[in-house]
Design an enzyme around this catalytic site. Structure first.
Site, PDB file in Angstrom:
ATOM      1  N   TYR A  87     -12.776 -20.428   0.762  1.00  0.00           N
ATOM      2  CA  TYR A  87     -11.629 -19.538   1.001  1.00  0.00           C
ATOM      3  C   TYR A  87     -11.229 -19.469   2.539  1.00  0.00           C
ATOM      4  O   TYR A  87      -9.553 -19.450   2.935  1.00  0.00           O
ATOM      5  CB  TYR A  87     -10.325 -18.776  -0.001  1.00  0.00           C
ATOM      6  CG  TYR A  87     -11.131 -17.445  -0.722  1.00  0.00           C
ATOM      7  CD1 TYR A  87     -11.202 -16.772   0.047  1.00  0.00           C
ATOM      8  CD2 TYR A  87     -11.867 -16.866  -1.586  1.00  0.00           C
ATOM      9  CE1 TYR A  87     -10.948 -15.171  -0.248  1.00  0.00           C
ATOM     10  CE2 TYR A  87     -12.655 -16.358  -1.910  1.00  0.00           C
ATOM     11  CZ  TYR A  87     -12.899 -15.314  -0.845  1.00  0.00           C
ATOM     12  OH  TYR A  87     -12.999 -14.099  -1.530  1.00  0.00           O
ATOM     13  N   HIS A 119     -15.047 -10.583  -2.600  1.00  0.00           N
ATOM     14  CA  HIS A 119     -14.002  -9.379  -3.495  1.00  0.00           C
ATOM     15  C   HIS A 119     -15.022  -8.827  -4.555  1.00  0.00           C
ATOM     16  O   HIS A 119     -14.546  -7.849  -4.409  1.00  0.00           O
ATOM     17  CB  HIS A 119     -13.614 -10.415  -4.310  1.00  0.00           C
ATOM     18  CG  HIS A 119     -12.365  -9.984  -5.521  1.00  0.00           C
ATOM     19  ND1 HIS A 119     -11.890  -9.169  -5.254  1.00  0.00           N
ATOM     20  CD2 HIS A 119     -12.797 -10.125  -6.717  1.00  0.00           C
ATOM     21  CE1 HIS A 119     -10.723  -8.705  -6.382  1.00  0.00           C
ATOM     22  NE2 HIS A 119     -11.724  -9.206  -7.042  1.00  0.00           N
ATOM     23  N   ARG A 139     -11.486  -6.565   3.936  1.00  0.00           N
ATOM     24  CA  ARG A 139     -12.450  -6.723   2.873  1.00  0.00           C
ATOM     25  C   ARG A 139     -13.514  -7.636   3.867  1.00  0.00           C
ATOM     26  O   ARG A 139     -13.435  -8.515   3.841  1.00  0.00           O
ATOM     27  CB  ARG A 139     -11.957  -7.331   1.527  1.00  0.00           C
ATOM     28  CG  ARG A 139     -12.612  -7.615   0.514  1.00  0.00           C
ATOM     29  CD  ARG A 139     -13.060  -8.513  -0.562  1.00  0.00           C
ATOM     30  NE  ARG A 139     -13.101  -9.255  -0.120  1.00  0.00           N
ATOM     31  CZ  ARG A 139     -12.196 -10.764  -0.857  1.00  0.00           C
ATOM     32  NH1 ARG A 139     -11.029 -10.692  -1.438  1.00  0.00           N
ATOM     33  NH2 ARG A 139     -12.537 -12.131   0.076  1.00  0.00           N
TER      34      ARG A 139
HETATM   35  C1  LIG Z   1      -3.629  -7.675 -14.459  1.00  0.00           C
HETATM   36  C2  LIG Z   1      -4.029  -8.124 -13.789  1.00  0.00           C
HETATM   37  N1  LIG Z   1      -4.368  -9.802 -12.973  1.00  0.00           N
HETATM   38  C3  LIG Z   1      -5.797  -9.916 -12.300  1.00  0.00           C
HETATM   39  C4  LIG Z   1      -6.862  -9.272 -12.868  1.00  0.00           C
HETATM   40  C5  LIG Z   1      -8.108 -10.050 -12.001  1.00  0.00           C
HETATM   41  N2  LIG Z   1      -8.029  -9.589 -11.038  1.00  0.00           N
HETATM   42  C6  LIG Z   1      -9.045  -8.621 -10.217  1.00  0.00           C
HETATM   43  S1  LIG Z   1      -9.261  -8.158  -8.688  1.00  0.00           S
HETATM   44  C7  LIG Z   1      -7.992  -9.577  -8.313  1.00  0.00           C
HETATM   45  C8  LIG Z   1      -7.533  -9.368  -6.784  1.00  0.00           C
HETATM   46  C9  LIG Z   1      -6.729  -7.843  -6.076  1.00  0.00           C
HETATM   47  O1  LIG Z   1      -5.913  -7.990  -4.992  1.00  0.00           O
HETATM   48  P1  LIG Z   1      -6.036  -6.464  -4.379  1.00  0.00           P
HETATM   49  O2  LIG Z   1      -4.641  -6.206  -5.333  1.00  0.00           O
HETATM   50  O3  LIG Z   1      -5.258  -7.520  -2.967  1.00  0.00           O
HETATM   51  O4  LIG Z   1      -6.729  -5.835  -4.476  1.00  0.00           O
HETATM   52  P2  LIG Z   1      -8.484  -5.737  -3.652  1.00  0.00           P
HETATM   53  O5  LIG Z   1      -9.180  -6.590  -4.835  1.00  0.00           O
HETATM   54  O6  LIG Z   1      -8.196  -6.132  -2.418  1.00  0.00           O
HETATM   55  O7  LIG Z   1      -8.660  -4.643  -3.324  1.00  0.00           O
HETATM   56  C10 LIG Z   1      -7.179 -10.141  -9.437  1.00  0.00           C
HETATM   57  C11 LIG Z   1      -6.889 -11.273  -9.110  1.00  0.00           C
HETATM   58  C12 LIG Z   1      -6.641  -7.806 -13.169  1.00  0.00           C
HETATM   59  N3  LIG Z   1      -7.817  -7.062 -11.971  1.00  0.00           N
HETATM   60  N4  LIG Z   1      -5.821  -7.679 -13.969  1.00  0.00           N
END
Ligand SMILES: Cc1ncc(C[n+]2csc(CCOP(=O)(O)OP(=O)(O)O)c2C)c(N)n1
Lengths: 326, 423
Positions: free
Chosen positions: B311, B302, B298
Site C-alpha cells: 500500500y 505496522h 512509522r
Molecule cells: C477498535 C479496533 N478496531 C480495529 C483494530 C485493528 N487495528 C489494530 S491497529 C490498527 C491501525 C491503527 O492505526 P493508528 O491508530 O494510526 O495507530 P498505529 O498502529 O499506526 O500506531 C487497526 C485497524 C483495533 N485494534 N481496534
C-alpha cells in the site's frame, strides 16, 4: 469443481456478489490496497474501484452506522470487522439499530447489511483476536447469523447473505481460512438454504452438533470414536440464528444422545439454547442429558494456554463417554 | 450577510487539498505551524514559547534522550528478530517514532499517569518498565506483563481508543483527589502534600476516528480534566493513510472542543519534550486538556504480520529516513561538542547488552498455567468458575501418566490449518 481455501472462496463469493448486484459494496478497515488483514478482499479494489470497495476511517460504529444509511438508500453494504474483539465499538449500531429497523418501521424498511467477522482462536494470537461472541448477537432478534465451515459453503453463503433482505452476520472461522476444499461454483447444491443444518456424517449412538471452526474437530472425534466401535452422527449447524432445530431433533430421535460443541464459553452460549430446545422437543428420545462442550467462563486466555481452553477431540470424546454412561 | 455560510475553506476541494498537503509533508517539507526546534540538519532553531523549555535541557539530559532513543531502537530490532525466530507471536515496531515517545515520556513526572496504546515501548522505557516484561503480551503468556501501579504506566490496550476515556476518567479522579485533599477530608486517601499530577493518553491517527476519542475530548473539556492527549500521527493506520481519517491537521480538532492543539515535529525529540512539558504543566495547573499531534512516521511495517509494500511507496519511507530522530540529535550533540566518540560507543555497547538481556529473558518468560486464568477471572470466589475448574482438574487427571504430547488424532486436526496473519 475447483479447489480453494475458505479465504479464497469468500473472496470469490464477494466478487460474484459485487458483479451480480451493482448496488452492493464492501466497507471496512484496510480492505482496499491491502486486501484486508486476512486478504479476504484481495484484488477486489482493483476490479471494482474505491466506490465499491471502501477503505473506511477506523471507526466500527461509523462503518455499521453508515452502512445502515446506505442500505436505507437502496444499497447492500458488506462490512468487514477486522477481528471479533473489535466489533464492540459497532455493537450498539448492530443491536439497537440494524437489528430493529425493520420491526420498528412496521416492515416498511429493510436494511440488508452484511457484517463479516473473522472469529475464534487457535492461531496463537494476542488479546481480542480470538473471541467467539456469536451468542451476544444471537440473543438479538432481527439479525441472522451464519458461519461456514468449508469452502463450498463459504462461497455460497456469503452470496446468499448479500441477497438476504435481513441483516446477516457472517462469522468466519479464522483458523480455517486456509482450509482447502472443493467448491462447485456452478451450483450451491445442498448449500441452497444457508439457514439449514447439514448432516455431515451419519451415525446411530450419539449426535455431535458443531459449527464453524469446530466442525473438523467434531468430524475427527467421530472418526476416533469409530475406531473405538462407536457410531456418531455429526451435524454442521451452519446457521446460528435461526437454528435448524428440525434437523437436530430428527438426528437425536435417531441417536438418543446429543453433544453440542463450540469454542465460545459454555455459560450462556448457543449450546445451552440447543440443549433446552432439544429437551423440549425430544425429551422422550433422549437417553442422556444433552452435554455441552465449550470454552470456560473466563476471558479468552493467552495464546500459550489456549490449547487448554479450546474444545478438542479429547474433550468431545470425554463428553461422549459421559453421554454413553447413562 | 453570508457570515454563517461556510467559507471556501470547507468547500469540496478541502479534502483533496489536505491530501495533497499531507502528501507534500510526507515527501518534502513539513507543513507550516509545526513546532520544530531541532531540524533534520541537526541545527537548533528558535520558537517564542518553546525555546525557553528547550534551553533548560542540560547536555546530560540531551545525552540521556539520545541514549534512550538508541536503546529503544535496539530493543525494537531485537524484538523483531525474536518474532521472526518464533519467540514472539507478534511484534509492533516503533522505529521512526523514538523521538515522539522518548521526548514525551521523559517530559512526564513520576506522579503523572500514562495510558498507552500498544506501540509505546519507548514511553515504557522512560517509565522504568522492565522491557522484558513488556514482551510477555507479545509472547502470549500474559495480557499485561507489568503492574501499572509500580510505574504509573498503564497496560497496553488493543481495542483502539478505549483508553482515551479511561485517561480522562483518571484525570477526573485526580481533580477529585485534589478537592478532597484541600478540604482535608479524613480517609480520602489523597495526600495533601503530593505534587499535582496529570495524565497522558496516547493514541494513533487511525484511532482518532473512533467515537471514543471524540467522547473523551468532550468529557475532558466539559470537566477541564488534567489530561494531555498525545496523538502520534505516523501517517498510516495499517494500510489506510491519515487523509482518510481527517481533512484537517489533527491538532486543529482541539479547537472544536475548546482546548489548545499543538502540532509538533515528532522526529524532533527536543521539541516534543518542550511541548509535552508545557502541556503537562498546563494540565497540572488546572488549565485543562491539551492535544498534541506528533507529526512522525512509522518507518517499518505496522506489525510483523503486515506488508507495507502492498500500500505505500518505498520512496516515502526513504524520505522519512532522512528525518531520522536519532541522526539529527547525534549531529547536534557532536557539533556542539556535547558528546564524543566514547559516548556513542558506550551507547552502542549498552544497546547490545540490553539486546542480550532481552534475548536471554524472553526464553525464560514463564508460560502460565490455565489455572491462573480461572483464578483471575473474578476478584471474588465465583461458583461457576469453581465448578468448571473442578471439572478441568478431574478431566486433566484422566490423562495422568499419559504422554504429555498430543495424541495423533488431535494433531491431525490442529495441524489442518494454522493461519498466521492479521492484526
Ligand atoms: C477498535 C479496533 N478496531 C480495529 C483494530 C485493528 N487495528 C489494530 S491497529 C490498527 C491501525 C491503527 O492505526 P493508528 O491508530 O494510526 O495507530 P498505529 O498502529 O499506526 O500506531 C487497526 C485497524 C483495533 N485494534 N481496534
Amino acid at each position: 469443481m475447483t479447489t480453494m481455501t475458505i479465504a479464497k472462496a469468500i473472496n470469490e463469493g464477494l466478487r460474484a456478489a459485487l458483479t451480480d448486484n451493482p448496488k452492493s459494496l464492501l466497507m471496512g478497515e484496510d480492505i482496499g490496497a491491502l486486501g484486508g488483514v486476512y486478504r479476504v478482499t484481495d484484488g477486489l479494489i482493483g476490479e471494482f474501484g474505491p466506490d465499491r470497495v471502501v477503505d473506511t476511517p477506523l471507526a466500527e460504529s461509523g462503518i455499521i452506522g453508515t452502512a445502515i444509511g446506505l442500505a436505507l438508500r437502496g444499497y447492500t453494504p458488506v462490512c468487514e470487522i477486522q477481528f471479533d474483539g473489535f466489533v464492540f465499538p459497532g455493537f450498539n449500531q448492530i443491536t439497537t439499530q440494524l437489528a430493529k429497523i425493520h420491526a420498528r418501521s412496521n416492515g416498511n424498511l429493510t436494511v440488508p447489511v452484511v457484517v463479516r467477522i473473522p472469529y475464534g482462536g487457535g492461531i496463537g494470537s494476542i488479546e481480542h483476536h480470538s473471541e467467539s461472541p456469536e451468542a451476544l448477537f444471537a440473543h438479538t432478534a432481527g439479525l441472522r447469523i451464519i458461519t461456514p465451515s468449508n469452502p463450498h459453503d463459504a462461497y455460497w453463503m456469503i452470496q446468499q447473505a448479500v441477497q438476504c433482505q435481513d441483516p446477516v452476520i457472517v462469522f468466519e472461522p479464522k483458523r480455517r481460512y486456509w482450509l482447502k476444499g472443493e467448491v462447485d461454483v456452478a451450483a450451491p447444491g445442498p448449500a441452497e438454504d444457508p439457514f439449514k443444518a447439514h448432516v455431515l456424517r451419519a451415525g446411530t449412538e450419539a449426535t455431535i452438533v458443531a459449527y464453524g471452526p469446530l466442525v473438523p474437530v467434531a468430524l475427527a472425534a467421530a472418526n476416533a470414536a469409530e475406531e473405538d466401535g462407536h457410531s456418531l452422527e455429526v451435524i454442521d449447524l451452519r446457521s446460528i440464528s435461526p437454528i435448524d432445530f428440525d434437523t437436530v431433533t430428527a438426528s437425536v430421535q435417531k441417536t438418543g444422545r446429543l453433544i453440542v460443541a463450540h469454542e465460545a464459553p459454555t455459560f450462556g452460549g448457543i449450546g445451552g439454547e440447543i440443549a433446552a430446545r432439544i429437551s423440549e422437543r425430544a425429551f422422550h428420545s433422549l437417553e442422556a442429558p444433552v452435554i455441552r462442550v465449550g470454552g470456560f467462563h473466563m476471558p479468552y486466555p493467552v495464546a500459550k494456554v489456549e490449547e487448554d481452553y479450546l474444545p478438542d477431540i479429547d474433550r468431545i470424546l470425554e463428553a461422549l463417554d459421559r453421554a454413553l454412561s447413562y | 450577510m453570508g457570515t454563517h455560510l461556510p467559507s471556501t475553506e470547507f468547500d469540496g476541494t478541502a479534502v483533496d487539498d489536505q491530501r495533497e498537503a499531507d502528501a507534500e509533508a510526507v515527501m518534502g517539507e513539513p507543513p507550516a505551524q509545526m513546532v520544530q526546534l531541532l531540524g533534520p540538519d541537526g541545527k537548533l532553531g528558535f520558537d517564542p514559547v518553546f525555546t525557553d523549555y528547550a534551553s533548560k535541557l542540560t547536555p546530560e539530559v540531551l545525552r540521556g534522550l539520545y541514549a534512550d532513543m538508541a536503546a529503544i531502537r535496539r530493543f525494537d530490532v531485537e524484538a523483531t528478530a525474536l518474532q521472526r525466530q518464533g519467540e514472539l507471536a507478534l511484534w509492533v515496531p516503533l522505529t521512526g517514532q523514538e523521538a515522539a515517545q522518548i521526548g514525551s515520556g521523559r517530559a512526564s513526572q513520576p506522579q503523572d499517569y500514562i495510558f498507552p496504546t500498544y506501540r509505546e515501548h519507548g514511553v515504557a522505557l522512560t517509565r522504568n518498565v522492565d522491557l522484558a516484561e513488556l514482551l510477555r503480551q507479545f509472547r502470549g503468556v500474559s495480557n499485561g506483563g507489568w503492574n501499572p501501579k509500580d510505574t504509573n504506566f498503564h497496560l497496553y490496550t488493543l481495542v483502539l481508543a478505549a483508553q482515551t476515556l479511561h485517561a480522562v476518567g483518571y484525570a477526573m479522579g485526580i481533580q477529585r483527589d485534589q478537592k478532597l485533599a484541600a478540604s482535608g477530608a479524613a480517609g480520602s486517601g489523597a495526600s495533601a502534600a503530593g505534587p499535582d499530577a496529570a495524565v497522558i493518553a496516547y493514541f494513533g491517527d487511525g484511532a482518532s476516528s473512533e467515537g471514543d476519542v471524540h467522547e473523551s475530548m468532550v468529557f475532558a473539556s466539559s470537566y477541564n480534566a488534567p489530561v494531555v492527549f498525545f496523538c502520534q500521527n505516523n501517517h498510516w493506520a495499517i494500510s489506510v493513510p491519515t487523509a482518510v481519517q481527517t481533512r484537517v491537521p489533527l491538532s486543529n480538532r482541539a479547537k472544536g472542543y475548546g482546548f489548545p492543539g499543538i502540532r509538533v515535529d515528532g522526529n524532533d525529540v527536543i521539541a516534543v519534550h518542550a511541548v509535552t512539558e508545557w502541556a503537562l504543566e498546563h494540565a497540572r495547573q488546572g488549565k485543562g486538556p491539551v492535544l498534541i499531534e506528533a507529526f512522525t512516521y512509522r518507518v517499518g511495517a505496522h506489525t510483523t504480520a503486515d506488508d507495507p509494500t502492498k500500500y505505500r511507496e518505498a520512496a516515502e519511507e526513504e524520505a522519512w529516513r532522512a528525518k531520522d530522530p536519532l541522526a539529527r540529535l547525534e549531529k547536534y550533540l557532536r557539533s556542539e561538542g556535547m558528546a564524543d566518540e566514547a559516548f556513542f560507543a558506550k551507547v552502542k555497547a549498552d544497546g547490545d547488552e540490553l539486546a542480550a538481556y532481552i534475548r536471554r529473558t524472553t526464553h525464560d518468560l514463564e508460560t502460565p498455567d490455565i489455572r491462573t486464568a480461572f483464578a483471575n477471572t473474578y476478584a471474588e470466589a465465583h461458583p461457576l468458575v469453581a465448578e468448571e475448574l473442578a471439572w478441568f482438574e478431574e478431566y486433566s487427571a484422566g490423562f495422568a501418566g499419559e504422554e504429555p504430547a498430543e495424541e495423533p488424532a488431535r494433531q491431525a486436526v490442529s495441524a489442518q490449518a494454522s493461519p498466521k496473519a492479521g492484526h
